[in-house]
Design a protein around this motif. Sequence first.
Motif, PDB file in Angstrom:
ATOM      1  N   PRO A   1       0.815  -1.229   0.000  1.00  0.00           N
ATOM      2  CA  PRO A   1       0.000   0.000   0.000  1.00  0.00           C
ATOM      3  C   PRO A   1       0.842   1.271   0.000  1.00  0.00           C
ATOM      4  N   GLN A   2       1.928   1.294   0.798  1.00  0.00           N
ATOM      5  CA  GLN A   2       2.727   2.514   0.882  1.00  0.00           C
ATOM      6  C   GLN A   2       3.523   2.733  -0.401  1.00  0.00           C
ATOM      7  N   VAL A   3       4.031   1.639  -1.000  1.00  0.00           N
ATOM      8  CA  VAL A   3       4.745   1.774  -2.270  1.00  0.00           C
ATOM      9  C   VAL A   3       3.824   2.379  -3.328  1.00  0.00           C
ATOM     10  N   SER A   4       2.585   1.888  -3.392  1.00  0.00           N
ATOM     11  CA  SER A   4       1.631   2.406  -4.372  1.00  0.00           C
ATOM     12  C   SER A   4       1.318   3.868  -4.108  1.00  0.00           C
ATOM     13  N   ARG A   5       1.132   4.225  -2.828  1.00  0.00           N
ATOM     14  CA  ARG A   5       0.816   5.629  -2.494  1.00  0.00           C
ATOM     15  C   ARG A   5       1.969   6.541  -2.888  1.00  0.00           C
ATOM     16  N   ASP A   6       3.201   6.124  -2.538  1.00  0.00           N
ATOM     17  CA  ASP A   6       4.359   6.946  -2.885  1.00  0.00           C
ATOM     18  C   ASP A   6       4.493   7.094  -4.398  1.00  0.00           C
ATOM     19  N   PHE A   7       4.180   6.033  -5.111  1.00  0.00           N
ATOM     20  CA  PHE A   7       4.254   6.062  -6.579  1.00  0.00           C
ATOM     21  C   PHE A   7       3.317   7.126  -7.152  1.00  0.00           C
ATOM     22  N   TYR A   8       2.049   7.079  -6.750  1.00  0.00           N
ATOM     23  CA  TYR A   8       1.076   8.007  -7.337  1.00  0.00           C
ATOM     24  C   TYR A   8       1.293   9.439  -6.836  1.00  0.00           C
ATOM     25  N   GLU A   9       1.754   9.565  -5.609  1.00  0.00           N
ATOM     26  CA  GLU A   9       2.018  10.920  -5.089  1.00  0.00           C
ATOM     27  C   GLU A   9       3.118  11.584  -5.912  1.00  0.00           C
ATOM     28  N   TYR A  10       4.169  10.818  -6.220  1.00  0.00           N
ATOM     29  CA  TYR A  10       5.244  11.373  -7.057  1.00  0.00           C
ATOM     30  C   TYR A  10       4.720  11.658  -8.457  1.00  0.00           C
ATOM     31  N   LEU A  11       3.958  10.734  -9.001  1.00  0.00           N
ATOM     32  CA  LEU A  11       3.486  10.862 -10.383  1.00  0.00           C
ATOM     33  C   LEU A  11       2.623  12.107 -10.540  1.00  0.00           C
ATOM     34  N   TRP A  12       1.676  12.277  -9.606  1.00  0.00           N
ATOM     35  CA  TRP A  12       0.778  13.434  -9.728  1.00  0.00           C
ATOM     36  C   TRP A  12       1.492  14.745  -9.425  1.00  0.00           C
ATOM     37  N   SER A  13       2.455  14.700  -8.513  1.00  0.00           N
ATOM     38  CA  SER A  13       3.134  15.941  -8.124  1.00  0.00           C
ATOM     39  C   SER A  13       4.109  16.423  -9.191  1.00  0.00           C
ATOM     40  N   THR A  14       4.554  15.526 -10.067  1.00  0.00           N
ATOM     41  CA  THR A  14       5.538  15.925 -11.085  1.00  0.00           C
ATOM     42  C   THR A  14       4.923  16.211 -12.445  1.00  0.00           C
ATOM     43  N   ASN A  15       3.613  16.048 -12.595  1.00  0.00           N
ATOM     44  CA  ASN A  15       2.987  16.404 -13.873  1.00  0.00           C
ATOM     45  C   ASN A  15       3.121  17.897 -14.108  1.00  0.00           C
ATOM     46  N   SER A  16       3.557  18.256 -15.283  1.00  0.00           N
ATOM     47  CA  SER A  16       3.751  19.665 -15.610  1.00  0.00           C
ATOM     48  C   SER A  16       2.413  20.360 -15.775  1.00  0.00           C
ATOM     49  N   PRO A  17       2.246  21.540 -15.183  1.00  0.00           N
ATOM     50  CA  PRO A  17       0.984  22.272 -15.379  1.00  0.00           C
ATOM     51  C   PRO A  17       0.767  22.681 -16.819  1.00  0.00           C
ATOM     52  N   ASP A  18       1.859  22.682 -17.610  1.00  0.00           N
ATOM     53  CA  ASP A  18       1.717  23.040 -19.020  1.00  0.00           C
ATOM     54  C   ASP A  18       1.411  21.827 -19.884  1.00  0.00           C
ATOM     55  N   ASP A  19       1.412  20.635 -19.262  1.00  0.00           N
ATOM     56  CA  ASP A  19       1.162  19.404 -20.021  1.00  0.00           C
ATOM     57  C   ASP A  19      -0.241  19.425 -20.594  1.00  0.00           C
ATOM     58  N   GLU A  20      -0.355  19.029 -21.836  1.00  0.00           N
ATOM     59  CA  GLU A  20      -1.669  19.032 -22.479  1.00  0.00           C
ATOM     60  C   GLU A  20      -2.607  18.035 -21.833  1.00  0.00           C
ATOM     61  N   SER A  21      -2.046  17.140 -20.988  1.00  0.00           N
ATOM     62  CA  SER A  21      -2.875  16.127 -20.349  1.00  0.00           C
ATOM     63  C   SER A  21      -3.227  16.513 -18.918  1.00  0.00           C
ATOM     64  N   GLU A  22      -3.080  17.808 -18.575  1.00  0.00           N
ATOM     65  CA  GLU A  22      -3.253  18.191 -17.180  1.00  0.00           C
ATOM     66  C   GLU A  22      -4.646  17.854 -16.672  1.00  0.00           C
ATOM     67  N   ASN A  23      -5.622  17.743 -17.524  1.00  0.00           N
ATOM     68  CA  ASN A  23      -6.959  17.382 -17.076  1.00  0.00           C
ATOM     69  C   ASN A  23      -7.206  15.887 -17.158  1.00  0.00           C
ATOM     70  N   GLY A  24      -6.154  15.143 -17.472  1.00  0.00           N
ATOM     71  CA  GLY A  24      -6.288  13.699 -17.561  1.00  0.00           C
ATOM     72  C   GLY A  24      -5.296  13.023 -16.637  1.00  0.00           C
ATOM     73  N   PHE A  25      -4.940  11.793 -16.980  1.00  0.00           N
ATOM     74  CA  PHE A  25      -3.990  11.035 -16.173  1.00  0.00           C
ATOM     75  C   PHE A  25      -2.839  10.639 -17.070  1.00  0.00           C
ATOM     76  N   ASP A  26      -1.622  11.040 -16.707  1.00  0.00           N
ATOM     77  CA  ASP A  26      -0.460  10.828 -17.565  1.00  0.00           C
ATOM     78  C   ASP A  26       0.568   9.970 -16.836  1.00  0.00           C
ATOM     79  N   GLY A  27       0.967   8.837 -17.456  1.00  0.00           N
ATOM     80  CA  GLY A  27       1.935   7.932 -16.832  1.00  0.00           C
ATOM     81  C   GLY A  27       3.348   8.128 -17.316  1.00  0.00           C
ATOM     82  N   THR A  28       3.635   9.242 -17.978  1.00  0.00           N
ATOM     83  CA  THR A  28       4.957   9.457 -18.574  1.00  0.00           C
ATOM     84  C   THR A  28       6.076   9.298 -17.558  1.00  0.00           C
TER      85      THR A  28
END
Length: 1099
Positions: free
Chosen positions: A1037-1064
């Motif tokens: 559970p903690q590994v998964s939480r840390d994964f998504y927290e990093y993923l969402w926190s590093t999405n660029s606000p200028d990314d065209e996918s900002e209103n979606g979910f990006d796994g880049t």
Amino acid sequence: MDLSCLIEALRTEFAGDDSLALETANDILGAMSEQALISIRSFEKTGDLSDLDDAISTYETAVHHTLTGDESLHVRLSDLGSAFLLRFQHGGNIPDISEAISLYRRALQTMRPGHLNLSSVLSNLGTSLFSRSKRINSLQDISESITLLQRAASLVDHSHETHPVIVNNLGNSFLARFQLTGHPEDMHKSISSLQSAVDLTPPNHLDLSSRLNDLGNSFQVRFRSDGKLDDVEEAIRAQRRAVQLTQVGDIWLPSRLSNLGNSLSLRFGHNGDLADIAEAISVQQRAVHITPKHHPMLHGWLSNLAISLTRRFERTQDRPDIDGSISALEGAVKHAPKDHANLPHILTNLSIALMRRFKLIGNAADLSAAVSNARKAVDLTPEGHEYLSSRLDNLGNILTLRFDQTGDPQDISQAIISQQKAIKLTPKGHSALPAQFNNLGNAFQSRFNRTNELSDIAEAILAHQRAVQLTPKGHYDLPRWLRSLADSFYWRCLKTGHRDDLFGCISNFKSSATCTFGPPQIRLLAAKHWARLSCIYPLPFQAFETLVAFDTAIGLVALIVGLDQTVRYRYDKLKEMSDLPLEAASNACRLSRPDKSLEWLEQGRCLVWGQLSTLRTPFGDLRKHDNHLAQSILEVSQQLENAGSSRGPLHSGMTLEENISAEDEARSHLKLARRWDELLQAARAIPGFGAFLKPLPCSALLHDLPSSGYVVVINIDKKRCDAIALIPGKPAPFHIPLPQFSLEKATKCRADLSAQLQVYQLRDRGREAIAPANEKVLERGIGPVSKGKRGNNSVRSVLQCLWEQVVKPILDALGISKGTQAPTSLLLRVWWCPTGPLSFLPIHAAGIYGAQDSQCLPHYVISSYTPSVSALSEIVRNSTSTKNPFSGLFMTSQPNVPAASPIPGTTKEVQDIYDLFLKINGTTTRVEKAEGSAITVDQCLENMEQFSSIHLACHASQNAADPLQSRFFLHNGSLDLATIIQRNLKNADLAFLSACQTSTGEEKLPDEAVHLAAGMLAAGYRRVVSTMWSIGDQHAPQVSRDFYEYLWSTNSPDDESENGFDGTNSARAIHHATQELRHRLDDTEESLLAWISYVHFGY
């Protein structure tokens, strides 16, 4: 009042008027004959033998009451004879055919010279003698038959309706005599007569189908003798038309189907077209299926089916085929009368099938039974019989095989004597001679291998050379004979060391391998020998020869595991060839050709996933030139994909009806594969599309790499280990030799790691390793196993070995230095593509742990894996942002799956991610979750299509026997890989597989990436987070939480996918999450196993 009393009463009543009494009695007898004829017509429609018995009884009564001298007597005798002949043809009893012959002879005796019906009775008698000769192999009967039929034909004008009947029967008799004596003139007369009969028969005549069938049989027999392809083509043409003209329910339909199957099977033996043998088996199964159990010719149909099954087994090595053949032949022996002329034929085929199965599974009882049946077949075959030579040859083959097992000198002596006699009995120019010479050569070679007598290997070479000389160019078996000749030269070269023998060996292996026809497996074996010998012995242009040889071998691998086979079959075959691409790549590196090494690894590894990727290739460029062709390719590709993954395998316990259905599916699959090849040829004929869907050269493989970072392929073989680095912007791959590492070390590392995973219960169904001794915790395997003794630093030793001998030399060669305190976002990325046993080792965690000078790969780079370079290139090429409405994350937790250990942590895991999402993203991103029974398998599949990303927190299991049945377990059922792959997930982006062993792989297929992670990439996901072994419910559970927290926190606000979910950034996110877990733990064995299980696949 019975008939005798009635006729006597008529004669009394009409006393004094004999003519009137006789006329009335004849009317009654005539009516009886009409009634008997009605019964015969009924039998011909229904096959009910009781109708035929009634007809015979009625005819017998009519004959009994017909006065001597009555003009109708010969007619009634002949009609009764025909009824007995018909019953013999469907009952097989010798007394019936003997009675028919006797009746026809009596009919002839009652007829005056020049009688209009004389030719008809002569013809019937000749036909009956022909039928008896086929049953008892009587040359006297068949010779008298020909004499009678020739006389009958001479009495009838060519325009008379009976002339085609007589000529057809004469043609069959000539054929029967040819089969007893082998005289070519009889064969010529047979085909000439039968062709004349067909030509004289009107298009809509009821007998046209039977005459076409007979003509086809004659062409078939001549093909067996001369081997000319035109003859078997004519046979198939005539027999196919005969079947088409025969109505369903006709009593002759099984015979015609079986004969057509024989011709198709023979053509397969000549050209190796799997479509022919599939159709042969299909029509012969149908013949058996519609034949009553007690039909006298059932043994013949069973035997013919068995021959076709054996032929296909020789090509595919599929166990159900040889089991089915033996079962059919055992049934044929059971149904055949002990004195039947075909019994030796059946016994021969049974011995061949038993021999084939012995070679497959090694059961000594099969070999013993094969010898026994082969001897019986020879003993039952009279001298001068057409098939005596082939039966002697077969006996020799089986005795040679037994000699190879036991070393009994009597066996090999008798084998050679039998095969020499077989050759002596076979007419010059006969199509069987090449095989017989090859088999004789094999026998001499076997004896040489035991005795080292040079005279034996010299005889073997002479016999094998003769086999090659007698075989027409383009014949399907020529590569086999060439390989046998090469083998003989090889053994003599080992004995004498003569250079000429070495060149003879290599040149014949090369000739076999480079044939464009013949069994692909034989050509592959020849290519491997050619390649290996060219590496060992100094030859002119040795490097070039080695490269060409391995190039040929790699190309043949793809041919053997083609799209015409099921995915399961392809994987089974790849187990036998898994080391070849690595061996080829190793030799290319030895010759300083890393470009060829890369090409061969790409062509020979991950074949099944590569084929699937090919079937899903967009055809945008082709559409611009030919939209209809592109659409046709797309439609066939979709059908082929479905056929390959959904068609079930044949197995020995299937009923005949199930076999027929399975064969129909297989034939449809073959037709699709053939259509695919035709469409590709059409596309490649378009200017500029010559390389359409062909394997990519190295230059093309370098085109669509990630724009930053490195792709590193690590090849390992018995002789050496090498890395091939692909660097953005560089025109060629960079070769990095790894001399310190070896296959032996890799195998030991894998064994050491596997042992520790078993100890900590993390391999198959492992339990949680990191826990206080008094605390029960759960993992995501299926159930508990007992714990063993924990080792001392085995895991750390494996990781240190990988670091010092594999990873650090690669980093140094690439100039990659340690990113001290560098944030995750700034580390370089490396995509690892390991081969062989390295595929099971955690390269991403290589390092020195627990020491003052600790250093490890996570300090240097962000690691991802890719099954192949092509797989990564395909993702990069087609990588686009996923926009609404499909962008989003779907999650499911399955804490209480029936029959599996509970994993309550999955509930917390998914809920924590969901809460985190609401905290960070609010309502800007689509995220849904479902737990346990709230979702079905079908609903899960639908969500995989509707959401770009998924998170599966559940049990998972890998199926080593059938990788496509590896699956995720849900409360309401299981979701297998085969089902997922059938869904073309066009909108897929990220799959987080928070389950056990989702990237474990199959030990016997290390280079096919047969695990759930690679399967999800093949299904369309661009990136996958998975596990190499079982993961614990404590940390997941903690590994998964840390994964998504990093993923969402590093999405660029200028990314065209900002209103979606990006796994880049998913690779960086799992790197961050696992390092967070590592920092919470320590560097003990248990701690290492907790975090290094997580891996990232894809872009």
